[in-house]
Design a protein around this motif. Structure first.
Motif, PDB file in Angstrom:
ATOM      1  N   LYS A  89      88.419 -18.440  81.197  1.00 43.59           N
ATOM      2  CA  LYS A  89      89.204 -19.140  80.165  1.00 43.59           C
ATOM      3  C   LYS A  89      88.365 -20.199  79.460  1.00 43.59           C
ATOM      4  N   VAL A  90      87.587 -20.943  80.250  1.00 42.27           N
ATOM      5  CA  VAL A  90      86.750 -21.989  79.655  1.00 42.27           C
ATOM      6  C   VAL A  90      85.706 -21.375  78.741  1.00 42.27           C
ATOM      7  N   GLU A  91      85.043 -20.339  79.214  1.00 40.76           N
ATOM      8  CA  GLU A  91      84.003 -19.713  78.391  1.00 40.76           C
ATOM      9  C   GLU A  91      84.599 -19.117  77.122  1.00 40.76           C
ATOM     10  N   ALA A  92      85.745 -18.465  77.251  1.00 42.55           N
ATOM     11  CA  ALA A  92      86.373 -17.865  76.065  1.00 42.55           C
ATOM     12  C   ALA A  92      86.789 -18.929  75.065  1.00 42.55           C
ATOM     13  N   ALA A  93      87.386 -20.006  75.550  1.00 43.21           N
ATOM     14  CA  ALA A  93      87.822 -21.070  74.641  1.00 43.21           C
ATOM     15  C   ALA A  93      86.624 -21.699  73.934  1.00 43.21           C
ATOM     16  N   PHE A  94      85.542 -21.905  74.662  1.00 43.24           N
ATOM     17  CA  PHE A  94      84.334 -22.489  74.067  1.00 43.24           C
ATOM     18  C   PHE A  94      83.791 -21.579  72.970  1.00 43.24           C
ATOM     19  N   ARG A  95      83.620 -20.316  73.269  1.00 41.93           N
ATOM     20  CA  ARG A  95      83.048 -19.396  72.291  1.00 41.93           C
ATOM     21  C   ARG A  95      83.974 -19.242  71.078  1.00 41.93           C
ATOM     22  N   GLU A  96      85.287 -19.217  71.316  1.00 43.67           N
ATOM     23  CA  GLU A  96      86.234 -19.095  70.202  1.00 43.67           C
ATOM     24  C   GLU A  96      86.168 -20.293  69.272  1.00 43.67           C
ATOM     25  N   GLU A  97      86.040 -21.506  69.839  1.00 43.22           N
ATOM     26  CA  GLU A  97      85.976 -22.696  68.995  1.00 43.22           C
ATOM     27  C   GLU A  97      84.690 -22.725  68.179  1.00 43.22           C
ATOM     28  N   VAL A  98      83.576 -22.302  68.779  1.00 47.38           N
ATOM     29  CA  VAL A  98      82.319 -22.245  68.027  1.00 47.38           C
ATOM     30  C   VAL A  98      82.430 -21.239  66.888  1.00 47.38           C
ATOM     31  N   ALA A  99      82.941 -20.047  67.181  1.00 45.88           N
ATOM     32  CA  ALA A  99      83.074 -19.019  66.146  1.00 45.88           C
ATOM     33  C   ALA A  99      84.016 -19.473  65.035  1.00 45.88           C
ATOM     34  N   LYS A 100      85.099 -20.118  65.410  1.00 48.33           N
ATOM     35  CA  LYS A 100      86.100 -20.561  64.427  1.00 48.33           C
ATOM     36  C   LYS A 100      85.525 -21.604  63.479  1.00 48.33           C
ATOM     37  N   ASP A 156      88.158 -36.964  69.351  1.00 50.55           N
ATOM     38  CA  ASP A 156      89.112 -36.063  68.701  1.00 50.55           C
ATOM     39  C   ASP A 156      88.402 -34.772  68.307  1.00 50.55           C
ATOM     40  N   SER A 157      87.416 -34.368  69.091  1.00 43.25           N
ATOM     41  CA  SER A 157      86.581 -33.223  68.742  1.00 43.25           C
ATOM     42  C   SER A 157      87.280 -31.901  69.016  1.00 43.25           C
ATOM     43  N   ARG A 158      86.714 -30.825  68.465  1.00 45.08           N
ATOM     44  CA  ARG A 158      87.286 -29.485  68.655  1.00 45.08           C
ATOM     45  C   ARG A 158      87.283 -29.086  70.135  1.00 45.08           C
ATOM     46  N   PHE A 159      86.153 -29.283  70.819  1.00 47.22           N
ATOM     47  CA  PHE A 159      86.083 -28.905  72.230  1.00 47.22           C
ATOM     48  C   PHE A 159      87.105 -29.693  73.050  1.00 47.22           C
ATOM     49  N   TRP A 160      87.172 -30.997  72.815  1.00 41.18           N
ATOM     50  CA  TRP A 160      88.106 -31.842  73.565  1.00 41.18           C
ATOM     51  C   TRP A 160      89.544 -31.396  73.334  1.00 41.18           C
ATOM     52  N   ASN A 161      89.917 -31.213  72.082  1.00 41.31           N
ATOM     53  CA  ASN A 161      91.308 -30.879  71.771  1.00 41.31           C
ATOM     54  C   ASN A 161      91.704 -29.512  72.307  1.00 41.31           C
ATOM     55  N   ARG A 162      90.802 -28.556  72.273  1.00 45.76           N
ATOM     56  CA  ARG A 162      91.131 -27.205  72.728  1.00 45.76           C
ATOM     57  C   ARG A 162      91.064 -27.102  74.255  1.00 45.76           C
ATOM     58  N   ILE A 163      89.937 -27.476  74.837  1.00 45.28           N
ATOM     59  CA  ILE A 163      89.701 -27.192  76.256  1.00 45.28           C
ATOM     60  C   ILE A 163      90.333 -28.228  77.166  1.00 45.28           C
TER      61      ILE A 163
END
Length: 918
Positions: A817-828, A772-779
């Motif tokens: 899209k993958v790179e942007a989603a990854f970086r956004e989740e880390v920043a968030k 249920d992690s952030r990366f899993w749920n977003r990407i």
């Protein structure tokens, strides 16, 4: 996910809970019956079958020896049941079921907080959903209730289909990167003209992308019903409670009024060779020769499975002797598919660069189709039978494996086929194996990489089905095995139950004897070798030594070693790198001492034959050639080399593909023998065994095998200090690959004894390693961009030098899209932190995962070896659990902010990005 092809080269609401103590069955007085509604059908070898009036089949496999439970629900629907335009629908529905229902809208989140190891798989004849977890009533009751709810109330909604579509496409693309997988798909498609076995489980891209949601919903309502399902519960559980819960949650589902159609399509007997050719960038030459065979339930399938071993085993198999030994192939293999309708058998070879594919093809087909003039021998049959039965016994000793493996038998027609197949293998005669080989391994029944017309074709027998009900009407099975003890896998109990001792000159030993299902035992031995200076400039010599250790001793030939391992029902693996030599042993109680002495003989007196070195060299070079164009391998090479300060020859140096190839080509057998003499010994070694064994007998065996064996070379761990690495963003082209890879690295000034270890471990769990992690749920879940996305930490146990890794696979066109989603989740998460709800659920899930890992005997043995080396006990594990329990949300958020630094990331991307700018 799809189920891979199997290869052995290598199984009405309940009134009250009191109903669980209802009357016992007179025929099986030891088994509980929950009520008159749930009826008992039969029992075979410790497995009991029940049925509900709505048709649900229930199988219970109690095993108290491990504190875990596995629940598997098998639906008798797979790619075989799809109609025109519906290919891939069964697999797509598998994905959709995890999207939830009104009652359970966050399935993966619920799994994660309970510490479930869960998944689903789709095959030709069935789809199954399974979960393993630490045994407790709450987990089991919840999962049974979810399965009942998912059976009839899942969303199967348009919005979920849209988001999951890209995930399924990415799974397709992942498979498209594998030449072996694509060639297999095309070979099987050529074998079947009419039957759906010729359609890949993942389906045609056009069918999957164009699926109509109403058709998918209708497919779900048609097949996901109790009369088409089997519920299997294995491991540790209260049978009476399980039967009561099954009735409570499943009996209220009405029996459907629809009648499932009887599928009648069979391919006619093949009347000539068929051919398929695949051309793609990268990899090495492959050859497959496929042959139609009988259904898995047919009596002749026992002969098929034994032929699979006789042909493809290593080193005793005919293919190995004719192709690998004669340098016509780097490796060979064989496998068969036990299916509800007539299945197939595949023999194949992987070639090294430069080997003649025409000569290899001729040799492959000559070996397979030569059984008429070169009959199977009794020795070959006996050896194959021993190997097959050993594999069966090892699988049956693991209740978790049995619970999932029964899905295959259910899909073939009856779960008892699992036992009938074993009995048939035991009874099959040499004449039967020879007959089946001559009937099916014929030219006209062959599908390979070219077409060759034949004037007088030989036909295989007409395909036929099996009346499984009639065949098994009088089947009784063997006596059920003895139940094992209940073992509590807590750190305190592990410490208390483990015997620790030292055998001269320096072998530290941890022995944890306990009864297990099938008297199974797992053991691990690690020998430490050399130091920073003495280990330099050996290249691939240590790896070659590890590969050669099971190829014979001063008193035993290579074949005699393999036969001895089979006689001892032992699986033994050797692996060596620059500083360690590790041995894994899996066997049964009475055979462990003898297996240890055999390992001691191989370690102390290996024959190290020169011809075997040439064989493993070819295999290593073949594997290396296959990696040179793969996105993940190319990425790993580049990232490991980025900032690496160590010179060529240092064991910490990160080598290029060319350097690895050069090292393999340079290995000489004299170097391997010299390395063994100088470095291998028991002056600093660790051994651990967990399972059913006699501790005194094992101790004596260790003393005889390894006692007094000194290492000639001084031993000291090669240091691994933290060295700053400059941040970077690397974009690497891998042409003609339909799947791309991302990997992100950052070094951390931490080890697993650091005060911040528990907090950062939990922070990473919430960010990328939990279900249920952030990366899993977003990407994966929200945007559907990746089939696999995660983060992990490679923890150092000594220096404060660990490494955080994040990775994802995706379609090349989705890179931005993958790179942007990854970086956004880390920043968030760095800006806002995790929520209290995330923190609480994640902490429970991580603690449950840790508990589950301690319940696995192989992992427990490996953990003891590590603890012995580090001079630790499981008290450290208990302290970490306690620290996790005591953590606060603020501590976790602060730990993540303290150590995760995006400006220090080494960011890597590899794929066929075509016109995309770096």
């Amino acid at each position: 996910m799809m189920t891979p092809i199997r290869s052995k080269n290598a199984f009405a609401s309940v009134l009250s809970l009191a109903l669980a103590t209802a009357l016992m069955s007179p025929a099986l007085a030891k088994g509980p019956v929950a009520s008159t509604t749930l009826s008992q059908v039969t029992a075979v070898e410790g497995i009991r079958e029940y049925r509900l009036p709505n048709g649900l089949q229930v199988l219970l496999i109690p095993d108290d020896s491990k504190p875990t439970t596995t629940v598997n629900v098998t639906y008798r629907v797979g790619s075989r049941h799809e109609s025109y335009g519906e290919t891939g629908m069964a697999h797509l529905l598998e994905h959709m079921l995890f999207k939830g229902s009104p009652r359970h809208p966050q399935v993966w989140g619920d799994f994660n907080k309970r510490g479930f190891s869960a998944n689903g798989s789709t095959s030709y004849d069935r789809t199954n959903y399974y979960a393993s977890f630490a045994a407790n009533d709450e987990n089991l009751r919840w999962y049974l209730e979810w399965q009942a709810d998912a059976m009839v109330n899942s969303f199967i909604a348009r919005k979920d289909l849209d988001s999951e579509m890209t995930v399924v496409r990415n799974e397709m693309e992942m498979g498209e990167n594998s030449p072996s997988r694509v060639l297999l798909e095309k070979t099987v498609a050529s074998m079947y003209q009419w039957h759906n076995y010729g359609k890949s489980t993942i389906g045609a891209r056009a069918d999957v992308e164009g699926v109509d949601i109403s058709h998918l919903q209708a497919f779900y309502r048609k097949h996901y019903q109790p009369d088409n399902a089997t519920l299997i519960v294995s491991g540790k559980f209260d049978q009476a409670k399980v039967l009561a819960w099954v009735q409570q949650y499943f009996a209220v589902i009405p029996k459907p009024k629809r009648v499932l159609p009887s599928l009648y399509t069979l391919d006619p007997v093949q009347d000539g060779e068929r051919a398929v050719t695949l051309r793609r960038v990268g990899g090495v030459p492959l050859l497959y020769a496929g042959y139609h065979v009988v259904p898995g339930a047919h009596p002749d399938f026992a002969a098929v499975e034994l032929l699979e071993v006789i042909m493809g085993d290593n080193p005793s198999g005919r293919l190995h002797k004719r192709l690998t030994d004669q340098q016509l192939a780097a490796s060979v293999f064989s496998f068969s598919q036990a299916l509800a309708d007539p299945g197939f058998m595949i023999m194949g070879a992987q070639l090294a660069p430069g080997q003649d594919i025409e000569a290899s093809r001729k040799a492959l087909l000559d070996v397979v189709e030569s059984v008429g003039r070169e009959p199977i021998t009794q020795e070959e049959l006996d050896r194959a039978r021993t190997k097959w039965l050993n594999d069966w016994d090892m699988g049956f000793a693991d209740s978790q494996h049995v619970g999932v493996a029964l899905s295959s038998a259910v899909a073939q027609g009856d779960w008892r086929l699992m036992f009938l197949s074993r009995d048939r293998v035991k009874a099959v005669k040499l004449a039967d194996v020879q007959r089946v080989a001559q009937q099916y391994l014929v030219q006209s029944n062959r599908t390979v990489g070219e077409y060759l017309p034949t004037a007088t074709p030989v036909r295989a027998p007409t395909p036929q089905r099996v009346d499984v009900v009639a065949m098994l009407k009088e089947f009784k099975g063997q006596d059920a095995g003895v139940q094992a003890e209940t073992f509590v896998a807590s750190p305190a109990n592990i410490n208390a139950r483990t015997q620790r001792l030292t055998i001269e000159p320096g072998l530290k030993v941890a022995l944890l004897p306990k009864t297990t299902r099938g008297q199974a035992v797992r053991a691990t031995l690690t020998l430490r070798m050399g130091d920073e200076k003495s280990l330099a400039n050996w290249g691939e010599v240590p790896s070659a030594l590890g590969e050669l250790l099971d190829k014979g001793s001063s008193t035993l030939s290579r074949q005699q070693v393999q036969d001895r391992m089979d006689a001892l029902q032992a699986e033994v693996s050797f692996q060596a790198d620059d500083g360690t030599l590790s041995v894994g042993i899996s066997t049964k109680r009475e055979n462990l001492p003898a297996a240890i002495e055999l390992v001691g003989d191989l370690l102390r007196h290996p024959s190290l034959p020169a011809d075997a070195l040439e064989e493993i060299r070819r295999q290593a070079l073949t594997g290396l050639e296959g990696q040179r164009k793969e996105p993940q391998a190319v990425l790993n090479e580049a990232l490991s080399r980025h900032g690496n300060p160590y010179p060529r020859g240092d064991v910490r140096h990160a080598r290029t593909f060319d350097e690895i190839e050069s090292d393999w080509r340079a290995v000489k057998i004299e170097q391997v023998r010299e390395f063994h003499t100088k470095f291998v010994g028991a002056s600093q070694a660790q051994f651990a065994a967990v399972g059913d064994f006699d501790a005194k007998a094992v101790t004596l065996a260790l003393q005889r095998a390894l006692g007094g064996w000194n290492s000639q070379q001084a031993i000291a761990r090669v240091p691994s200090p933290l060295i700053p690495v400059p941040p970077a963003r690397l974009v690497l082209p891998t042409p003609d690959k339909q799947n791309a890879a991302m990997q992100v690295l950052q070094d951390l000034p931490l080890n697993d004894l650091h005060p911040d270890y528990p907090a950062f471990m939990l922070a990473n769990h919430l960010l990328g390693s939990g279900g249920d992690s952030r990366f899993w749920n977003r990407i994966r879940e929200k945007e559907g961009l990746s089939y696999s996305v995660y983060s992990a930490v490679q923890w150092n146990s000594i220096e404060p030098n660990s490494q955080w890794i994040a990775a994802a696979i995706f379609a090349p066109q989705n890179r931005d899209k993958v790179e942007a989603a990854f970086r956004e989740e880390v920043a968030k998460v760095l800006a806002q932190g995790f929520t209290q709800a995330e923190f609480e659920a994640g902490k429970r899930g991580l603690l449950n995962f840790r508990q589950l890992s301690r319940a696995q005997d192989a992992r427990l043995a490996a953990a003891w070896v590590s603890n012995l080396y580090l001079d630790r006990t499981f008290e450290v594990s208990a302290k970490v659990d306690a620290a996790l329990e005591a953590l606060t949300l603020d501590q976790v958020n602060q730990a993540l902010r303290r150590y995760l630094k995006p400006d220090q990331f080494v960011f890597g991307l590899a794929g066929d990005f075509k016109d995309k700018a770096p």
